[in-house]
Design a protein around this motif. Structure first.
Motif, PDB file in Angstrom:
ATOM      1  N   ASN A  83      44.135  29.712  50.619  1.00 53.70           N
ATOM      2  CA  ASN A  83      44.427  28.752  49.560  1.00 53.70           C
ATOM      3  C   ASN A  83      44.726  27.368  50.125  1.00 53.70           C
ATOM      4  O   ASN A  83      44.227  26.357  49.623  1.00 53.70           O
ATOM      5  CB  ASN A  83      45.608  29.233  48.723  1.00 53.70           C
ATOM      6  CG  ASN A  83      45.269  30.438  47.870  1.00 53.70           C
ATOM      7  OD1 ASN A  83      44.100  30.777  47.681  1.00 53.70           O
ATOM      8  ND2 ASN A  83      46.276  31.102  47.349  1.00 53.70           N
ATOM      9  N   ILE A 160      44.358  31.040  24.955  1.00 53.60           N
ATOM     10  CA  ILE A 160      44.352  31.493  26.349  1.00 53.60           C
ATOM     11  C   ILE A 160      45.775  31.480  26.895  1.00 53.60           C
ATOM     12  O   ILE A 160      46.527  30.518  26.687  1.00 53.60           O
ATOM     13  CB  ILE A 160      43.454  30.589  27.214  1.00 53.60           C
ATOM     14  CG1 ILE A 160      42.011  30.631  26.705  1.00 53.60           C
ATOM     15  CG2 ILE A 160      43.498  31.005  28.681  1.00 53.60           C
ATOM     16  CD1 ILE A 160      41.089  29.662  27.411  1.00 53.60           C
ATOM     17  N   TRP A 162      47.457  30.550  29.570  1.00 50.76           N
ATOM     18  CA  TRP A 162      47.157  29.735  30.742  1.00 50.76           C
ATOM     19  C   TRP A 162      48.033  30.089  31.939  1.00 50.76           C
ATOM     20  O   TRP A 162      47.570  30.058  33.081  1.00 50.76           O
ATOM     21  CB  TRP A 162      47.338  28.254  30.405  1.00 50.76           C
ATOM     22  CG  TRP A 162      46.391  27.764  29.353  1.00 50.76           C
ATOM     23  CD1 TRP A 162      46.644  27.607  28.020  1.00 50.76           C
ATOM     24  CD2 TRP A 162      45.026  27.356  29.544  1.00 50.76           C
ATOM     25  NE1 TRP A 162      45.532  27.137  27.362  1.00 50.76           N
ATOM     26  CE2 TRP A 162      44.513  26.964  28.278  1.00 50.76           C
ATOM     27  CE3 TRP A 162      44.183  27.284  30.650  1.00 50.76           C
ATOM     28  CZ2 TRP A 162      43.223  26.505  28.090  1.00 50.76           C
ATOM     29  CZ3 TRP A 162      42.886  26.821  30.477  1.00 50.76           C
ATOM     30  CH2 TRP A 162      42.423  26.439  29.218  1.00 50.76           C
ATOM     31  N   ASP A 165      46.853  33.706  33.369  1.00 47.96           N
ATOM     32  CA  ASP A 165      45.438  33.919  33.683  1.00 47.96           C
ATOM     33  C   ASP A 165      45.067  32.984  34.833  1.00 47.96           C
ATOM     34  O   ASP A 165      45.035  31.757  34.672  1.00 47.96           O
ATOM     35  CB  ASP A 165      44.564  33.622  32.460  1.00 47.96           C
ATOM     36  CG  ASP A 165      43.117  34.040  32.670  1.00 47.96           C
ATOM     37  OD1 ASP A 165      42.727  34.282  33.828  1.00 47.96           O
ATOM     38  OD2 ASP A 165      42.367  34.113  31.672  1.00 47.96           O
ATOM     39  N   LYS A 166      44.760  33.561  35.997  1.00 52.46           N
ATOM     40  CA  LYS A 166      44.503  32.756  37.197  1.00 52.46           C
ATOM     41  C   LYS A 166      43.085  32.177  37.238  1.00 52.46           C
ATOM     42  O   LYS A 166      42.765  31.403  38.150  1.00 52.46           O
ATOM     43  CB  LYS A 166      44.723  33.599  38.444  1.00 52.46           C
ATOM     44  CG  LYS A 166      43.773  34.784  38.565  1.00 52.46           C
ATOM     45  CD  LYS A 166      44.078  35.623  39.781  1.00 52.46           C
ATOM     46  CE  LYS A 166      43.088  36.791  39.909  1.00 52.46           C
ATOM     47  NZ  LYS A 166      43.376  37.633  41.084  1.00 52.46           N
ATOM     48  N   THR A 167      42.243  32.501  36.297  1.00 52.49           N
ATOM     49  CA  THR A 167      40.833  32.090  36.331  1.00 52.49           C
ATOM     50  C   THR A 167      40.668  30.579  36.372  1.00 52.49           C
ATOM     51  O   THR A 167      39.823  30.054  37.104  1.00 52.49           O
ATOM     52  CB  THR A 167      40.088  32.646  35.100  1.00 52.49           C
ATOM     53  OG1 THR A 167      40.277  34.059  35.024  1.00 52.49           O
ATOM     54  CG2 THR A 167      38.603  32.342  35.195  1.00 52.49           C
ATOM     55  N   TYR A 168      41.472  29.861  35.605  1.00 51.41           N
ATOM     56  CA  TYR A 168      41.255  28.440  35.408  1.00 51.41           C
ATOM     57  C   TYR A 168      42.043  27.561  36.383  1.00 51.41           C
ATOM     58  O   TYR A 168      41.787  26.356  36.468  1.00 51.41           O
ATOM     59  CB  TYR A 168      41.637  28.046  33.970  1.00 51.41           C
ATOM     60  CG  TYR A 168      41.017  28.931  32.928  1.00 51.41           C
ATOM     61  CD1 TYR A 168      39.727  28.707  32.464  1.00 51.41           C
ATOM     62  CD2 TYR A 168      41.715  30.022  32.403  1.00 51.41           C
ATOM     63  CE1 TYR A 168      39.148  29.527  31.500  1.00 51.41           C
ATOM     64  CE2 TYR A 168      41.149  30.846  31.441  1.00 51.41           C
ATOM     65  CZ  TYR A 168      39.871  30.601  31.000  1.00 51.41           C
ATOM     66  OH  TYR A 168      39.309  31.419  30.058  1.00 51.41           O
ATOM     67  N   TRP A 169      42.984  28.137  37.106  1.00 58.71           N
ATOM     68  CA  TRP A 169      43.921  27.319  37.859  1.00 58.71           C
ATOM     69  C   TRP A 169      43.342  26.625  39.087  1.00 58.71           C
ATOM     70  O   TRP A 169      43.798  25.520  39.418  1.00 58.71           O
ATOM     71  CB  TRP A 169      45.158  28.131  38.211  1.00 58.71           C
ATOM     72  CG  TRP A 169      46.099  28.126  37.050  1.00 58.71           C
ATOM     73  CD1 TRP A 169      46.176  29.055  36.058  1.00 58.71           C
ATOM     74  CD2 TRP A 169      47.032  27.108  36.720  1.00 58.71           C
ATOM     75  NE1 TRP A 169      47.117  28.690  35.133  1.00 58.71           N
ATOM     76  CE2 TRP A 169      47.660  27.494  35.517  1.00 58.71           C
ATOM     77  CE3 TRP A 169      47.415  25.920  37.314  1.00 58.71           C
ATOM     78  CZ2 TRP A 169      48.641  26.716  34.911  1.00 58.71           C
ATOM     79  CZ3 TRP A 169      48.391  25.140  36.714  1.00 58.71           C
ATOM     80  CH2 TRP A 169      48.995  25.543  35.523  1.00 58.71           C
ATOM     81  N   LEU A 256      50.192  33.927  38.879  1.00 59.08           N
ATOM     82  CA  LEU A 256      49.225  32.975  39.438  1.00 59.08           C
ATOM     83  C   LEU A 256      49.311  32.860  40.951  1.00 59.08           C
ATOM     84  O   LEU A 256      48.606  32.038  41.543  1.00 59.08           O
ATOM     85  CB  LEU A 256      49.442  31.583  38.817  1.00 59.08           C
ATOM     86  CG  LEU A 256      49.407  31.499  37.295  1.00 59.08           C
ATOM     87  CD1 LEU A 256      49.715  30.073  36.844  1.00 59.08           C
ATOM     88  CD2 LEU A 256      48.053  31.950  36.761  1.00 59.08           C
ATOM     89  N   VAL A 259      46.275  32.416  43.399  1.00 61.13           N
ATOM     90  CA  VAL A 259      45.524  31.161  43.507  1.00 61.13           C
ATOM     91  C   VAL A 259      46.434  29.940  43.670  1.00 61.13           C
ATOM     92  O   VAL A 259      45.933  28.828  43.865  1.00 61.13           O
ATOM     93  CB  VAL A 259      44.613  30.952  42.281  1.00 61.13           C
ATOM     94  CG1 VAL A 259      43.522  32.008  42.237  1.00 61.13           C
ATOM     95  CG2 VAL A 259      45.419  30.954  40.994  1.00 61.13           C
TER      96      VAL A 259
END
Length: 312
Positions: A83, A160, A162, A165-169, A256, A259
């Motif tokens: 990361n 969502i 936020w 959910d780690k998808t967007y971070w 999270l 990420v």
């Protein structure tokens, strides 16, 4: 004796210039070089003493490289290293592209008063702390009352979560970092662009060169030394991360961590959980050594390609 006399003569000749840099010299001595004595803590099991810091430092037991195992002997070592590296690479590349592009756009604005207004507005985020920005982001990303989720539900989509959910971070972190530092870095490139002799552009326009050709043949070569210098300095901090960005913005959400966890945030959590100062000092020393090696290596590569563009 002759060499000593020449040194005194040079000091006397440049005394006013030396006096100008004296405050910065004292600052670096007090806050950069003097604290380097504390790197000994990285090799000790630091324990507090009622007699003060120096007594604590000298009476603590030596443990060798045991503190460094805190970073490498854990299952999270790969995640925090990945990361830290990948985010910083993205920050350097995208930050460079966006800053140079914005500097070029600002330099093309004819109305200079309007250009200063734009510069001021872009510079403002640099002075905002990540705590404040984190609350602004929460106003947009809150699951129940956030602006974005209200827009999504308004158009018939599902809200969502936020902060779970780690998808967007990865995208959120990169965009927010570039947004915050864009004004500061673009001003430096803008200053370099403004300093370019305008006769070069006039000659290029007479020859029928387009804006892209002017940028490629005049602007970019002129600011290349500044680009290389700033990039080399950023490479030196590639193993560091902006603690506020990765801790305050995602609100320290455990969901999270995959990420958002970096070396700095991992060490902070380990320090608050265990109180082992030696471990955090070892992490800081490790980051500094790796940064030093990377700067030296990158500067060596640049020196072989273009000696005049290297730092030293």
């Amino acid at each position: 004796m002759k060499g000593f006399a020449n040194m005194l003569k040079n000091i006397s000749r440049n005394k006013w210039f030396l006096l100008m840099v004296l405050p910065a010299t004292i600052w670096f001595l007090l806050f950069s070089y003097l604290p380097m004595v504390g790197t000994i803590i990285a090799f000790k099991s630091y324990r507090y003493s009622r007699d003060g810091f120096w007594a604590s430092l000298f009476h603590s037991d030596w443990v060798g490289f045991k503190n460094f195992k805190f970073l490498f002997a854990t299952q999270d070592a790969y995640i925090i290293t990945r990361n830290t590296l990948l985010y910083n690479v993205a920050f350097i590349i995208l930050g460079l592209i966006c800053s140079v592009a914005m500097a070029v756009v600002l330099s093309e604005i004819v109305n200079k008063k309007l250009a200063k207004v734009y510069q001021t507005g872009m510079f403002l985020p640099h002075f905002l702390s990540w705590v404040i920005i984190g609350y602004f982001a929460f106003a947009f990303l809150s699951e129940d009352k956030g602006v974005l989720n209200q827009i999504l539900t308004g158009v018939g989509l599902h809200p969502i979560s936020w902060y779970s959910d780690k998808t967007y971070w990865p995208v959120i972190l990169i965009v927010m970092n570039v947004w915050k530092e864009l004004g500061y870095t673009s001003v430096m490139y803008l200053a370099a662009i403004v300093g370019i002799d305008r006769s070069y552009y006039e000659a290029a326009m007479i020859d029928g060169a387009s804006k892209w050709q002017q940028f490629k043949s005049i602007t970019l070569p002129s600011i290349q030394p500044l680009i290389i210098t700033l990039t080399l300095l950023n490479v030196g901090r590639i193993f560091y991360s902006d603690f506020g960005l990765f801790f305050q913005l995602p609100r320290d959400s455990g969901a999270l961590y995959a990420v958002t966890n970096t070396i700095d945030t991992y060490v902070y959590r380990g320090l608050t959980a265990t109180g082992e100062i030696g471990m955090s000092t070892a992490a800081g020393l490790y980051q500094s050594l790796v940064g030093f090696i990377l700067v030296m290596a990158a500067n060596l590569i640049v020196r072989k390609i273009d000696k005049d563009s290297s730092l030293f």
